[in-house]
Scaffold this motif. Structure first.
Motif, PDB file in Angstrom:
ATOM      1  N   ASP A  11       0.867  -1.173   0.000  1.00 28.76           N
ATOM      2  CA  ASP A  11       0.000   0.000   0.000  1.00 28.76           C
ATOM      3  C   ASP A  11       0.903   1.222   0.000  1.00 28.76           C
ATOM      4  OD1 ASP A  11      -2.002   1.803   0.152  1.00 28.76           O
ATOM      5  OD2 ASP A  11      -2.573   1.327   2.214  1.00 28.76           O
ATOM      6  N   GLU A  12       1.025   1.881  -1.127  1.00 32.32           N
ATOM      7  CA  GLU A  12       1.933   3.012  -1.232  1.00 32.32           C
ATOM      8  C   GLU A  12       1.200   4.332  -1.105  1.00 32.32           C
ATOM      9  OE1 GLU A  12       4.469   2.681  -4.582  1.00 32.32           O
ATOM     10  OE2 GLU A  12       5.139   0.690  -4.030  1.00 32.32           O
ATOM     11  N   ARG A  13       0.007   4.315  -0.692  1.00 31.80           N
ATOM     12  CA  ARG A  13      -0.708   5.564  -0.473  1.00 31.80           C
ATOM     13  C   ARG A  13      -0.166   6.234   0.781  1.00 31.80           C
ATOM     14  NH1 ARG A  13      -6.589   4.022   0.171  1.00 31.80           N
ATOM     15  NH2 ARG A  13      -5.604   2.248   1.129  1.00 31.80           N
ATOM     16  N   GLY A  14      -0.136   7.581   0.823  1.00 28.14           N
ATOM     17  CA  GLY A  14       0.321   8.310   2.008  1.00 28.14           C
ATOM     18  C   GLY A  14       1.761   8.742   1.930  1.00 28.14           C
ATOM     19  N   GLY A  15       2.478   8.408   0.886  1.00 26.30           N
ATOM     20  CA  GLY A  15       3.872   8.813   0.753  1.00 26.30           C
ATOM     21  C   GLY A  15       4.018  10.321   0.693  1.00 26.30           C
ATOM     22  N   ALA A  16       3.119  10.998   0.028  1.00 26.62           N
ATOM     23  CA  ALA A  16       3.155  12.464  -0.070  1.00 26.62           C
ATOM     24  C   ALA A  16       2.874  13.093   1.294  1.00 26.62           C
ATOM     25  CB  ALA A  16       2.159  12.957  -1.096  1.00 26.62           C
ATOM     26  N   HIS A  17       1.998  12.477   2.070  1.00 30.52           N
ATOM     27  CA  HIS A  17       1.700  12.998   3.407  1.00 30.52           C
ATOM     28  C   HIS A  17       2.922  12.917   4.309  1.00 30.52           C
ATOM     29  CE1 HIS A  17      -2.404  12.040   1.960  1.00 30.52           C
ATOM     30  NE2 HIS A  17      -2.699  13.167   2.612  1.00 30.52           N
ATOM     31  N   VAL A  18       3.615  11.823   4.238  1.00 28.04           N
ATOM     32  CA  VAL A  18       4.825  11.653   5.050  1.00 28.04           C
ATOM     33  C   VAL A  18       5.865  12.689   4.655  1.00 28.04           C
ATOM     34  CG1 VAL A  18       6.738  10.080   5.561  1.00 28.04           C
ATOM     35  CG2 VAL A  18       4.393   9.207   5.478  1.00 28.04           C
ATOM     36  N   LEU A  19       6.002  12.924   3.351  1.00 26.64           N
ATOM     37  CA  LEU A  19       6.952  13.919   2.868  1.00 26.64           C
ATOM     38  C   LEU A  19       6.566  15.318   3.353  1.00 26.64           C
ATOM     39  CD1 LEU A  19       9.419  14.569   1.136  1.00 26.64           C
ATOM     40  CD2 LEU A  19       7.875  14.806  -0.816  1.00 26.64           C
TER      41      LEU A  19
END
Length: 183
Positions: A11-19
């Motif tokens: 599940d690669e969703r949320g990568g932008a949020h972490v950044l």
């Protein structure tokens, strides 16, 4: 035939949020660093100014009438003390003869001497209370109370210096006491 259940798929969703949260954390850290450095520079400048004022006050306190001192009495030579105070204030703060900051001086604006008093009291320790108005006559007028305790005949100086705080010159009221104690 062995298929993985959907919960084990990446599940690669949320990568932008972490950044974004990492960037927000870095911005907060930089803001904290800038504020801390600014505060440390202000504290260092205030300490240097206080030490320079203490030296000038001590120079003023050294001027007593030696003939009276021979009889155990302390009588100030106030005119000589005031002259020495002004001379040491100029030397310690890097001021020119007119009292304005020199190019290589530590101050950006001329200091304001609110009080230079030669104090004697009937009993010691004594508390000297004075009211000082910084930036008098302007919309930024500020009243400060200065309380100092003297343990013998003393010279009390109250000086306003200006220090740059977040780009604006702010007044700082410093007090200094040079006591003479007979032991």
């Amino acid at each position: 035939m062995n298929k993985r259940p959907p919960s084990l798929l990446r599940d690669e969703r949320g990568g932008a949020h972490v950044l974004l949260f990492a960037l927000l954390g870095v911005l907060c850290a930089v803001l904290l660093l800038v504020t801390s450095v600014d505060w440390m520079l202000q504290s260092a400048n205030k300490t240097k100014s206080k030490l320079a004022l203490d030296r000038a006050t001590h120079a003023a306190a050294l001027h007593v009438d030696m003939q009276e001192a021979a009889f155990g009495r302390l009588v100030w030579d106030e005119s000589a003390g005031r002259t020495e105070f002004a001379r040491f204030l100029r030397l310690n703060f890097g001021l020119d003869e007119a009292g304005e900051p020199a190019e290589d001086g530590r101050l950006e604006a001329a200091p304001v001497v609110h009080r230079l008093e030669f104090v004697t009291a009937p009993a010691y320790p004594a508390t000297v209370r004075r009211t000082v108005v910084a930036r008098e006559g302007t919309s930024q007028e500020t009243t400060r109370q200065v309380d100092v305790t003297v343990y013998g005949p003393s010279v009390v100086a109250v000086v306003e210096v200006h220090q740059r705080v977040r780009g604006v010159l702010e007044p700082i009221v410093l007090s200094s006491v040079a006591s003479v104690r007979f032991r």
